[in-house]
Scaffold this motif. Structure first.
Motif, PDB file in Angstrom:
ATOM      1  N   UNK A 180       4.709   3.948  -8.871  1.00  0.00           N
ATOM      2  CA  UNK A 180       4.228   2.575  -8.694  1.00  0.00           C
ATOM      3  C   UNK A 180       5.391   1.597  -8.857  1.00  0.00           C
ATOM      4  N   UNK A 181       5.387   0.572  -8.045  1.00  0.00           N
ATOM      5  CA  UNK A 181       6.498  -0.382  -8.040  1.00  0.00           C
ATOM      6  C   UNK A 181       6.018  -1.697  -8.618  1.00  0.00           C
ATOM      7  N   UNK A 182       6.689  -2.147  -9.692  1.00  0.00           N
ATOM      8  CA  UNK A 182       6.289  -3.430 -10.256  1.00  0.00           C
ATOM      9  C   UNK A 182       7.035  -4.581  -9.602  1.00  0.00           C
ATOM     10  N   UNK A 185      19.104   1.894  17.210  1.00  0.00           N
ATOM     11  CA  UNK A 185      18.681   2.857  18.198  1.00  0.00           C
ATOM     12  C   UNK A 185      17.349   3.540  17.936  1.00  0.00           C
ATOM     13  N   UNK A 186      17.078   3.897  16.697  1.00  0.00           N
ATOM     14  CA  UNK A 186      15.891   4.703  16.421  1.00  0.00           C
ATOM     15  C   UNK A 186      14.872   3.952  15.565  1.00  0.00           C
ATOM     16  N   UNK A 187      14.811   2.641  15.690  1.00  0.00           N
ATOM     17  CA  UNK A 187      13.797   1.860  14.986  1.00  0.00           C
ATOM     18  C   UNK A 187      14.298   1.302  13.670  1.00  0.00           C
ATOM     19  N   UNK A 188      13.465   0.501  13.010  1.00  0.00           N
ATOM     20  CA  UNK A 188      13.878  -0.117  11.750  1.00  0.00           C
ATOM     21  C   UNK A 188      13.983   0.919  10.634  1.00  0.00           C
ATOM     22  N   UNK A 189      14.735   0.580   9.609  1.00  0.00           N
ATOM     23  CA  UNK A 189      14.878   1.449   8.446  1.00  0.00           C
ATOM     24  C   UNK A 189      13.826   1.078   7.419  1.00  0.00           C
ATOM     25  N   UNK A 190      13.464   2.048   6.574  1.00  0.00           N
ATOM     26  CA  UNK A 190      12.543   1.725   5.502  1.00  0.00           C
ATOM     27  C   UNK A 190      12.910   2.515   4.260  1.00  0.00           C
ATOM     28  N   UNK A 191      12.474   2.020   3.103  1.00  0.00           N
ATOM     29  CA  UNK A 191      12.657   2.693   1.822  1.00  0.00           C
ATOM     30  C   UNK A 191      11.319   2.719   1.119  1.00  0.00           C
ATOM     31  N   UNK A 223       0.827  -1.207   0.000  1.00  0.00           N
ATOM     32  CA  UNK A 223       0.000   0.000   0.000  1.00  0.00           C
ATOM     33  C   UNK A 223       0.863   1.259   0.000  1.00  0.00           C
ATOM     34  N   UNK A 224       1.975   1.225   0.716  1.00  0.00           N
ATOM     35  CA  UNK A 224       2.870   2.381   0.772  1.00  0.00           C
ATOM     36  C   UNK A 224       3.998   2.302  -0.251  1.00  0.00           C
ATOM     37  N   UNK A 225       4.165   1.150  -0.888  1.00  0.00           N
ATOM     38  CA  UNK A 225       5.307   0.969  -1.786  1.00  0.00           C
ATOM     39  C   UNK A 225       6.596   1.046  -0.999  1.00  0.00           C
ATOM     40  N   UNK A 226       6.633   0.402   0.148  1.00  0.00           N
ATOM     41  CA  UNK A 226       7.773   0.531   1.053  1.00  0.00           C
ATOM     42  C   UNK A 226       8.317  -0.832   1.442  1.00  0.00           C
TER      43      UNK A 226
END
Length: 180
Positions: free
Chosen positions: A171-173, A160-166, A146-149
């Motif tokens: 739209x991501x195929x 220290x400051x939580x998980x990383x995300x990208x 839903x977020x494309x993440x």
């Protein structure tokens, strides 16, 4: 120091950390960048019809056919420009004040009359540890369509400051987690 840091050079993207760069590296910082010249972060463009690669920064492609410039502002913003043939790009990299996120804003222009089909392929070597080689187990990955993440967590490190995300605004195929 608490904060989010994105490090770049005049050649392109380099590494990202959150707080202490040795203990909370999001992407690894290779100390010997003079001989390795392998950035832990890159954004690639692929021309589907011409089967050709572009990069908005000089590294890692080092394309002699492309003209590259890099500008750095006093507010911490980096602006990379590339032009080759009819394609030009602007990549703006910055960290918003008081935020724990790095922003990579890519603008692609086609100055030609012919339509071009380009794929955007960002690459970030997520480590969540001082050096990627020292991680005993693979990262946990979770995809949010839903977020494309993509979310990353290192089960062997109290990041220290939580998980990383990208995440991407396009739209991501498909998403892959290998450089190939």
């Amino acid at each position: 120091a608490k904060g989010h840091y994105v490090m770049v050079t005049n050649r392109g993207l380099h590494t990202t950390s959150n707080g202490n760069s040795q203990q909370n590296a999001i992407t690894p910082d290779w100390p010997d960048t003079v001989t390795r010249e392998i950035p832990a972060e890159a954004i690639y463009l692929y021309d589907v019809d011409q089967e050709d690669w572009f990069c908005p920064t000089h590294h890692p492609l080092n394309d002699p056919r492309a003209a590259h410039t890099a500008e750095f502002s006093v507010d911490g913003t980096a602006l990379f420009r590339m032009s080759r043939g009819t394609i030009s790009t602007e990549l703006t990299v910055f960290v918003p004040p008081h935020e724990t996120v790095g922003v990579y804003l890519l603008t692609v222009k086609n100055r030609g009359a012919k339509t071009r089909r380009l794929r955007v392929a960002p690459y970030f070597q997520i480590s969540l540890v001082g050096q990627a080689e020292s991680r005993p187990r693979p990262l946990l990955e979770k995809r949010d369509d839903a977020l494309g993440a993509l979310y990353f967590e290192n089960p062997t490190n109290d990041f220290r400051y939580g998980p990383a995300f990208a995440s991407m605004s396009l739209p991501i195929d498909r998403m892959e987690t290998r450089r190939g």
